[in-house]
Design an enzyme around this catalytic site. Structure first.
Site, mmCIF file in Angstrom:
data_model
loop_
_atom_site.group_PDB
_atom_site.id
_atom_site.type_symbol
_atom_site.label_atom_id
_atom_site.label_comp_id
_atom_site.label_asym_id
_atom_site.label_seq_id
_atom_site.Cartn_x
_atom_site.Cartn_y
_atom_site.Cartn_z
ATOM 1 N N ASP A 6 0.854 -1.182 0.000
ATOM 2 C CA ASP A 6 0.000 0.000 0.000
ATOM 3 C C ASP A 6 0.890 1.232 0.000
ATOM 4 O OD1 ASP A 6 1.098 0.231 2.520
ATOM 5 O OD2 ASP A 6 -0.795 0.201 3.598
ATOM 6 N N ASP A 31 1.397 4.768 2.351
ATOM 7 C CA ASP A 31 0.987 5.355 3.632
ATOM 8 C C ASP A 31 1.400 6.819 3.704
ATOM 9 O OD1 ASP A 31 0.442 2.589 4.970
ATOM 10 O OD2 ASP A 31 2.500 2.425 4.246
ATOM 11 N N ASP A 53 -3.287 4.334 2.788
ATOM 12 C CA ASP A 53 -3.585 4.631 4.199
ATOM 13 C C ASP A 53 -3.265 6.093 4.477
ATOM 14 O OD1 ASP A 53 -4.368 2.160 5.007
ATOM 15 O OD2 ASP A 53 -2.779 1.908 6.507
HETATM 16 P P1 UTP Z 1 2.348 -1.244 6.589
HETATM 17 O O1 UTP Z 1 1.499 -2.399 6.990
HETATM 18 O O2 UTP Z 1 1.845 -0.394 5.492
HETATM 19 O O3 UTP Z 1 3.784 -1.832 6.268
HETATM 20 O O4 UTP Z 1 2.565 -0.408 7.898
HETATM 21 P P2 UTP Z 1 4.948 -1.256 5.372
HETATM 22 O O5 UTP Z 1 6.149 -1.302 6.201
HETATM 23 O O6 UTP Z 1 4.568 0.055 4.775
HETATM 24 O O7 UTP Z 1 5.118 -2.340 4.268
HETATM 25 P P3 UTP Z 1 4.215 -2.591 2.968
HETATM 26 O O8 UTP Z 1 3.110 -1.594 2.925
HETATM 27 O O9 UTP Z 1 3.721 -3.996 3.122
HETATM 28 O O10 UTP Z 1 5.147 -2.463 1.835
HETATM 29 C C1 UTP Z 1 3.376 0.757 7.952
HETATM 30 C C2 UTP Z 1 3.619 1.164 9.354
HETATM 31 O O11 UTP Z 1 2.415 1.563 9.972
HETATM 32 C C3 UTP Z 1 2.269 0.955 11.222
HETATM 33 C C4 UTP Z 1 3.098 -0.304 11.183
HETATM 34 O O12 UTP Z 1 3.619 -0.569 12.449
HETATM 35 C C5 UTP Z 1 4.173 0.037 10.218
HETATM 36 O O13 UTP Z 1 5.257 0.555 10.939
HETATM 37 N N1 UTP Z 1 0.869 0.599 11.425
HETATM 38 C C6 UTP Z 1 0.221 -0.106 10.476
HETATM 39 C C7 UTP Z 1 0.241 0.974 12.559
HETATM 40 O O14 UTP Z 1 0.843 1.625 13.420
HETATM 41 N N2 UTP Z 1 -1.060 0.628 12.743
HETATM 42 C C8 UTP Z 1 -1.737 -0.088 11.819
HETATM 43 O O15 UTP Z 1 -2.929 -0.394 12.040
HETATM 44 C C9 UTP Z 1 -1.081 -0.458 10.659
HETATM 45 MN MN MN Z 2 2.712 0.373 3.745
#
Ligand code: UTP
Ligand code: MN
Length: 490
Positions: A330, A332, A414
């Site tokens: 995704d 973020d 997100d």
């Molecule tokens: P992601 O799940 O998007 O992972 O969470 P990522 O590292 O970007 O990897 P991709 O997307 O699979 O490539 C990003 C960050 O947001 C935090 C997670 O701890 C992670 O550090 N997070 C995610 C939260 O704090 N709460 C959530 O509900 C989801």
């Molecule tokens: Mn992500």
């Protein structure tokens, strides 16, 4: 280094009771010579072939390494590596005084029809003294280590990640974390692991992980990993949980009801909630990794939204892309405004702008319950209602248009809004990786009597919140060396 004791090689015919000329294997033809062929680097099929050849000539060839072995036959491998392997006990009991020989000794013996005398040119060269067989070392917490995307041990970490994933899909979170920690330690090593003995001093590598590593180093694959990959349950859980909106619990319930793939789910007529319907509808798009140019295109749209609804508000790319990853599941973003309080209501405005412009296929805005549940006292209660999160699916126009091609693709996005006073904590908390975050919180709690969240840092000893306006300050409060995002890929 323990000197390798020389053994007299039995001359041809000695101890041989007239069993000549037979092509059948005759284990006692040369009773003083017991061979072991090292599969590592030689390969399983060549090893099997040579073993059979040796037995035909009346040599005793053992399947397992043991103290009884007198001659270890190796190919394409250094003496140091073999010594490390023997000492690791991987192939059986410890170290023996066996000759470590190049395959040339074996082929010459085959030609001679008997074990030839061991000459220096047959012996494997050993450069390293025992003390110099360097092992790796690393601090215990992932947040104390620098983990770039440069992974020198992908074959090992892929194996352990799969076991972590399987544990998580089976609801065994403790085991999942243990495998994630082991994976992270290996990801951080400066060079490829060649012998399991190098790992002796490392933290987080439990017996199970070490066994998997040994097996992969030895044979190129782990039987447990291969069996997991083939397992119907694992395959079905992966397919079903890959639907946006479907977690392990739901997937398991469906599997109990005989649903194992997307077609069965569609045919079942199950009522799906809004997120699951969107997930199923855009399944292929959402399971195709998001690229960096796509992430930038989403960023441009979010910036346009901010410029329209609240000039001065800013957006920062967080998550994996901030850590330098080239793809993600995704994209973020962390939104804020430099004036405290101006961010209130921002999410609603941004989402409705995006909706009006036709950029959203799905969205669900929530107060962040993930953090509420997890963080307890670390959250200043006055800010309870300010931390909005939007899980969405963007309808992203595609650059390269062509006949028959969809002019857009679905991308998971997100959005998180934080007040500027919490921005540094939100930035740190949402940059990841997930394990890095978990380890930061564990470090804070266990080592510093502090409680860290994406909102604040609470010092339990002083009973007060510690303010910070940058990630560097937070690391400093925690007594940690600053680790930049690109080195948080644990
Ligand atoms: P992601 O799940 O998007 O992972 O969470 P990522 O590292 O970007 O990897 P991709 O997307 O699979 O490539 C990003 C960050 O947001 C935090 C997670 O701890 C992670 O550090 N997070 C995610 C939260 O704090 N709460 C959530 O509900 C989801
Ligand atoms: Mn992500």
């Amino acid at each position: 280094m323990i000197p390798l004791k020389r053994r007299k090689v039995v001359p041809s015919g000695a101890g041989n009771t007239g069993n000549t000329g037979s092509e059948e294997s005759s284990p006692n033809k040369f009773p003083q010579v017991i061979l072991f062929l090292l599969e590592r680097k030689m390969g399983a099929s060549r090893r099997a072939f040579l073993s059979q050849l040796g037995r035909k000539k009346g040599l005793q060839v053992e399947e397992m390494f043991s103290e009884r072995v007198t001659h270890v036959i190796c190919e394409n491998i250094s003496g140091d590596e073999v010594v490390a392997w023997l000492e690791s006990g991987v192939g059986g009991r410890g170290r023996s005084s066996a000759h470590l020989l190049d395959v040339s000794w074996f082929t010459e013996s085959m030609r001679a029809g008997r074990p030839v005398e061991v000459l220096d040119r047959h012996r494997l060269q050993q450069q390293m003294r025992e003390a110099e067989v360097v092992g790796f070392s690393a601090p215990s917490y992932a947040c104390q280590r620098r983990t770039t995307l440069d992974n020198h041990n992908a074959i090992l970490t892929d194996a352990l990640s799969l076991l972590a994933e399987n544990a998580e899909l089976s609801g065994e979170d403790g085991r999942g974390v243990a495998f994630r920690r082991a994976t992270a330690v290996l990801k951080g090593l400066p060079e490829p692991v060649t012998a399991v003995t190098q790992l002796v001093g490392l933290p987080c590598l439990g017996g199970h992980s070490l066994r998997v590593v040994k097996e992969v180093l030895e044979s190129g694959a782990s039987s447990e990993v291969e069996a997991t990959k083939q397992s119907e349950r694992f395959k079905a859980l992966k397919v079903l949980t890959a639907i946006f909106g479907v977690g392990v619990k739901t997937a398991e319930r469906w599997m109990r009801e005989g649903i194992h793939d997307l077609q069965q789910l569609r045919d079942s007529g199950r009522t799906l909630d809004r997120s699951q319907r969107a997930g199923l509808q855009h399944y292929d798009d959402l399971n195709q990794p998001v690229t960096r140019p796509e992430a930038d295109a989403v960023a441009a749209i979010v910036e346009e939204a901010l410029a329209a609804v609240l000039p001065g508000a800013t957006t920062t790319l967080i998550g994996g892309f901030r850590r330098g990853k080239l793809t993600g599941h995704d994209v973020d973003f962390l939104l804020t405004h430099p004036e405290e309080g101006r961010e209130v209501g921002l999410m609603t405005k941004v989402v409705s702008w995006l909706e009006t412009q036709g950029f959203l296929l799905y969205q669900k805005t929530t107060r962040n319950s993930y953090l509420e549940a997890e963080d307890g006292p670390a959250r200043p209660s006055s800010n309870m209602d300010r931390f909005d999160r939007c899980l969405s699916i963007f309808k992203l126009p595609v650059e390269v248009k062509g006949e028959g091609l969809n002019p857009w693709r679905a991308v998971r996005v997100d959005l998180v809004v934080s007040p500027i006073s919490q921005f540094a904590f939100a930035l740190l908390g949402w940059t990841g990786s997930k394990l890095f975050e978990r380890e930061l919180r564990r470090w804070a709690g266990h080592e510093k009597a502090m409680s860290l969240s994406s909102h604040a840092l609470y010092d339990k000893t002083q009973s007060r919140y510690l303010r910070a306006s940058s990630e560097e300050e937070i690391f400093a409060y925690l007594g940690l060396e600053y680790i930049p995002p690109s080195e948080r890929n644990a």
